[in-house]
Motif scaffolding. Structure first.
Motif, mmCIF file in Angstrom:
data_model
loop_
_atom_site.group_PDB
_atom_site.id
_atom_site.type_symbol
_atom_site.label_atom_id
_atom_site.label_comp_id
_atom_site.label_asym_id
_atom_site.label_seq_id
_atom_site.Cartn_x
_atom_site.Cartn_y
_atom_site.Cartn_z
ATOM 1 N N ALA A 72 27.386 25.742 -56.768
ATOM 2 C CA ALA A 72 27.183 27.041 -57.424
ATOM 3 C C ALA A 72 28.291 27.990 -57.017
ATOM 4 O O ALA A 72 28.618 28.114 -55.833
ATOM 5 N N LEU A 73 28.868 28.675 -57.990
ATOM 6 C CA LEU A 73 29.957 29.608 -57.745
ATOM 7 C C LEU A 73 29.561 30.986 -58.249
ATOM 8 O O LEU A 73 29.081 31.136 -59.373
ATOM 9 N N THR A 74 29.759 32.010 -57.420
ATOM 10 C CA THR A 74 29.452 33.394 -57.784
ATOM 11 C C THR A 74 30.716 34.229 -57.696
ATOM 12 O O THR A 74 31.447 34.152 -56.712
ATOM 13 N N TYR A 75 30.972 35.035 -58.743
ATOM 14 C CA TYR A 75 32.156 35.880 -58.802
ATOM 15 C C TYR A 75 31.745 37.238 -59.348
ATOM 16 O O TYR A 75 31.090 37.335 -60.386
ATOM 17 N N LEU A 76 32.133 38.294 -58.644
ATOM 18 C CA LEU A 76 31.767 39.647 -59.048
ATOM 19 C C LEU A 76 32.957 40.417 -59.606
ATOM 20 O O LEU A 76 34.063 40.335 -59.083
ATOM 21 N N VAL A 77 32.689 41.181 -60.669
ATOM 22 C CA VAL A 77 33.648 42.132 -61.218
ATOM 23 C C VAL A 77 33.344 43.528 -60.689
ATOM 24 O O VAL A 77 34.245 44.314 -60.391
ATOM 25 N N ASP A 78 32.050 43.836 -60.545
ATOM 26 C CA ASP A 78 31.627 45.156 -60.095
ATOM 27 C C ASP A 78 30.332 45.018 -59.300
ATOM 28 O O ASP A 78 29.512 44.135 -59.576
ATOM 29 N N GLY A 79 30.146 45.880 -58.303
ATOM 30 C CA GLY A 79 28.911 45.907 -57.543
ATOM 31 C C GLY A 79 28.962 45.124 -56.258
ATOM 32 O O GLY A 79 30.030 44.893 -55.679
ATOM 33 N N ARG A 84 21.942 34.684 -49.602
ATOM 34 C CA ARG A 84 21.395 33.965 -48.450
ATOM 35 C C ARG A 84 21.004 32.560 -48.881
ATOM 36 O O ARG A 84 20.559 32.349 -50.014
ATOM 37 N N ASN A 85 21.154 31.598 -47.950
ATOM 38 C CA ASN A 85 20.618 30.278 -48.229
ATOM 39 C C ASN A 85 19.643 29.880 -47.126
ATOM 40 O O ASN A 85 19.543 30.536 -46.081
ATOM 41 N N THR A 86 18.893 28.814 -47.358
ATOM 42 C CA THR A 86 17.850 28.414 -46.435
ATOM 43 C C THR A 86 18.391 27.717 -45.193
ATOM 44 O O THR A 86 17.620 27.324 -44.323
ATOM 45 N N LEU A 87 19.691 27.564 -45.091
ATOM 46 C CA LEU A 87 20.305 27.024 -43.876
ATOM 47 C C LEU A 87 20.709 28.149 -42.926
ATOM 48 O O LEU A 87 21.339 27.899 -41.900
ATOM 49 N N GLY A 88 20.361 29.380 -43.293
ATOM 50 C CA GLY A 88 20.605 30.503 -42.399
ATOM 51 C C GLY A 88 21.897 31.250 -42.634
ATOM 52 O O GLY A 88 22.230 32.167 -41.874
ATOM 53 N N ARG A 89 22.638 30.907 -43.679
ATOM 54 C CA ARG A 89 23.887 31.600 -43.962
ATOM 55 C C ARG A 89 23.629 32.825 -44.817
ATOM 56 O O ARG A 89 22.785 32.822 -45.709
ATOM 57 N N MET A 90 24.387 33.887 -44.570
ATOM 58 C CA MET A 90 24.291 35.109 -45.348
ATOM 59 C C MET A 90 25.696 35.630 -45.593
ATOM 60 O O MET A 90 26.545 35.586 -44.706
ATOM 61 N N GLN A 91 25.943 36.120 -46.825
ATOM 62 C CA GLN A 91 27.274 36.595 -47.165
ATOM 63 C C GLN A 91 27.172 37.738 -48.157
ATOM 64 O O GLN A 91 26.457 37.659 -49.154
ATOM 65 N N THR A 92 27.884 38.817 -47.879
ATOM 66 C CA THR A 92 28.017 39.911 -48.837
ATOM 67 C C THR A 92 29.190 39.614 -49.755
ATOM 68 O O THR A 92 30.288 39.308 -49.293
ATOM 69 N N ILE A 93 28.961 39.700 -51.064
ATOM 70 C CA ILE A 93 30.002 39.431 -52.058
ATOM 71 C C ILE A 93 30.369 40.742 -52.732
ATOM 72 O O ILE A 93 29.508 41.451 -53.249
ATOM 73 N N LEU A 94 31.659 41.043 -52.749
ATOM 74 C CA LEU A 94 32.187 42.258 -53.353
ATOM 75 C C LEU A 94 33.097 41.900 -54.536
ATOM 76 O O LEU A 94 33.452 40.723 -54.712
#
Length: 260
Positions: A72-79, A84-94
């Protein structure tokens, strides 16, 4: 949803995806899969979320969901999104950043406390890529790439950002498992972009504005999915005094993927 077979040289089909509504009025367009177009290259799911303006106290919340056998790939233009995933990883995407997560865990998404409290805008895409059979059980990966790490070309009113794969002499740092292209193209003020047939399967999705094809009348507006004919080169052009924001995606066919 309106589909049409196109008579424009180099274009196979034009599809207008259905607009979906989710919690808190959040708008999501499902670009893939559709009834008459299941995949484009290795891409089997493609979603366009926003543009959305959230009032203070509101925000985007997506419940945990799995991506077995997929990346799965996530890409932001705005916002902003906190993933978070169930393996304990967390990431803020800008804006301009890329998150890439392979199979092996559930994923949930929400805005930060600050964004929810103040209200915010949101615009971006999320896509799922089918993994070849030999990589179906690949170890879970949760990779994040800053905007500065993503290759980009800016010239003559064209901004070309290579999110994943290879194109236009660029190579993205995102680790893919088959022939892939995912890029954002921004055209301003009648700018043109020559779309070469580097990959067999290609599609253009209009995320904002409108775009035309040089030599043909008319334009395609926001929400249009333009599936291109293999092996044919076309030239895209933004209307005068307007901008077009496009997503180019595709790659090689992936017949051995379990989800295709």
């Amino acid at each position: 949803m309106t589909d049409q077979q196109s008579s424009i040289a180099g274009i196979d089909t034009v599809i207008l995806p259905m607009a979906l509504r989710r919690t808190d009025g959040f708008k999501v367009r499902r670009v893939l899969p559709l009834l008459n177009r299941r995949t484009v290259g290795p891409f089997i799911q493609f979603y366009h979320f926003g543009p959305e303006e959230f009032d203070a106290g509101q925000g985007f919340d997506m419940r945990p969901h799995t991506h077995d056998g997929l990346a799965a790939l996530t890409y932001l233009v705005d916002g902003e999104i906190i993933l978070r995933n169930t393996l304990g990883r967390m990431q803020t995407i800008l804006p301009g950043e890329v998150n890439w997560m392979t199979t092996g865990s559930e994923m949930a998404q929400r805005p930060s406390t600050e964004f929810r409290a103040s209200g915010s805008n949101l615009l971006g895409v999320q896509a799922c890529v089918a993994l070849p059979l030999q990589h179906e059980d690949v170890a879970s990966e949760f990779a994040h790439f800053a905007s500065s790490e993503i290759p980009r070309i800016c010239a003559d009113g064209v901004e070309f950002t290579l999110i994943a794969g290879t194109s236009d002499g660029l190579i993205s740092p995102v680790r893919v498992f088959s022939e892939t292209i995912l890029a954002e193209i921004v055209l301003t003020g009648s700018a043109r972009y020559q779309l070469k047939p580097e990959h067999r399967d290609r599609a253009i999705y209009v995320i904002a504005g409108e775009v035309g094809v040089v030599g043909q009348s008319g334009t395609f507006g926001e929400g249009a999915l333009i599936v291109l004919t293999p092996g044919i080169e076309i030239v895209l052009q933004a209307p005068a005094f307007h901008a077009a924001r496009l997503m180019l995606f595709g790659g090689g066919p992936l017949a051995d993927a379990p989800h295709v």
